[in-house]
Scaffold this active site. Structure first.
Site, PDB file in Angstrom:
ATOM      1  N   CYS A 100      38.335  36.256  47.388  1.00 36.40           N
ATOM      2  CA  CYS A 100      37.804  37.610  47.247  1.00 36.40           C
ATOM      3  C   CYS A 100      36.693  37.801  48.267  1.00 36.40           C
ATOM      4  O   CYS A 100      35.869  36.896  48.469  1.00 36.40           O
ATOM      5  CB  CYS A 100      37.256  37.783  45.830  1.00 36.40           C
ATOM      6  SG  CYS A 100      36.570  39.410  45.514  1.00 36.40           S
ATOM      7  N   HIS A 142      44.449  41.829  40.972  1.00 37.64           N
ATOM      8  CA  HIS A 142      43.129  41.398  41.462  1.00 37.64           C
ATOM      9  C   HIS A 142      42.276  42.612  41.827  1.00 37.64           C
ATOM     10  O   HIS A 142      41.120  42.717  41.401  1.00 37.64           O
ATOM     11  CB  HIS A 142      43.300  40.471  42.674  1.00 37.64           C
ATOM     12  CG  HIS A 142      42.009  40.081  43.322  1.00 37.64           C
ATOM     13  ND1 HIS A 142      41.545  38.780  43.340  1.00 37.64           N
ATOM     14  CD2 HIS A 142      41.062  40.820  43.979  1.00 37.64           C
ATOM     15  CE1 HIS A 142      40.369  38.760  43.962  1.00 37.64           C
ATOM     16  NE2 HIS A 142      40.059  39.969  44.367  1.00 37.64           N
ATOM     17  N   GLU A 143      42.848  43.526  42.621  1.00 35.82           N
ATOM     18  CA  GLU A 143      42.053  44.674  43.094  1.00 35.82           C
ATOM     19  C   GLU A 143      41.654  45.586  41.936  1.00 35.82           C
ATOM     20  O   GLU A 143      40.518  46.063  41.885  1.00 35.82           O
ATOM     21  CB  GLU A 143      42.821  45.455  44.167  1.00 35.82           C
ATOM     22  CG  GLU A 143      43.066  44.689  45.464  1.00 35.82           C
ATOM     23  CD  GLU A 143      41.824  44.042  46.031  1.00 35.82           C
ATOM     24  OE1 GLU A 143      40.721  44.599  45.880  1.00 35.82           O
ATOM     25  OE2 GLU A 143      41.949  42.951  46.614  1.00 35.82           O
ATOM     26  N   HIS A 146      38.661  44.754  39.816  1.00 36.76           N
ATOM     27  CA  HIS A 146      37.346  45.148  40.347  1.00 36.76           C
ATOM     28  C   HIS A 146      36.867  46.469  39.736  1.00 36.76           C
ATOM     29  O   HIS A 146      35.661  46.702  39.640  1.00 36.76           O
ATOM     30  CB  HIS A 146      37.410  45.316  41.872  1.00 36.76           C
ATOM     31  CG  HIS A 146      37.337  44.024  42.639  1.00 36.76           C
ATOM     32  ND1 HIS A 146      36.219  43.225  42.645  1.00 36.76           N
ATOM     33  CD2 HIS A 146      38.229  43.413  43.448  1.00 36.76           C
ATOM     34  CE1 HIS A 146      36.433  42.177  43.429  1.00 36.76           C
ATOM     35  NE2 HIS A 146      37.648  42.261  43.927  1.00 36.76           N
TER      36      HIS A 146
HETATM   37 NI    NI Z   1      38.350  40.820  45.298  1.00 36.99          NI
END
Ligand code: NI
Length: 177
Positions: A100, A142-143, A146
């Protein structure tokens, strides 16, 4: 072209739940996406979320092109995804290495759903509706994490599989995302 500073783990903005975008196709939204693109390209990332450059809005971009050094790597189409909704298809998860931009220099093994149905909008307000699997599904999970204040180390189940990229993968030129 503006390359923004990417916030690093420890910054409280990365732990916030980001707000929905309410207006599409505005100069402000296009400028944000341009900044995200420039920053992601500069840092060789596979994706970036707006909170990582300090704006707590539900906007992510991602994409992985072909790389002759990694002919087997799965490609992911360049995508702007706003106000996303994610629904796993089935319960199956698989482990995979992640990095990341907000956790530079490290890699960890994270379980993610193998198959995913995701929806959302692009920057013009056009709907996006996709069924994906594998690496594409991993990148989206994953994105979008956030946007809910979740960084991948929070999802690592086996901390023996978390470490410095140059130690874990010596002699490999791995992008620092
Ligand atoms: Ni990330």
């Amino acid at each position: 072209m503006t390359i923004k500073t990417v916030l690093k783990m420890g910054d409280p903005i990365l732990l916030q739940k980001a707000a929905e975008v309410t207006r599409f196709d505005t100069p402000e939204l296009h400028a944000l996406i341009q900044d995200m693109q420039d920053t992601m390209a500069h840092m060789n990332g596979a994706g970036i979320a707006a909170p990582q450059i300090g704006l707590s809005l539900r906007v992510v971009i991602f994409g992985v092109g072909s790389n002759p050094r990694y002919p087997d790597a799965e490609q992911v189409p360049y995508t702007v995804l706003i106000n996303p909704t994610l629904r796993p298809i089935g319960d199956a998860q698989e482990d995979g290495w992640e990095g990341c931009l907000s956790v530079p220099g490290l890699r960890g093994v994270v379980p993610r759903y193998e198959r995913l149905h995701y929806t959302g909008f692009d920057q013009y307000g056009k709907p996006i509706d996709r069924l994906v699997s594998g690496f594409h599904a991993r990148v989206v999970q994953h994105e979008c994490d956030h946007l809910d204040g979740i960084l991948y180390p929070m999802r690592i189940q086996d901390l023996t599989k978390f470490g410095y990229t140059d130690v874990l993968f010596p002699n490999q030129d791995i992008q620092d995302d």
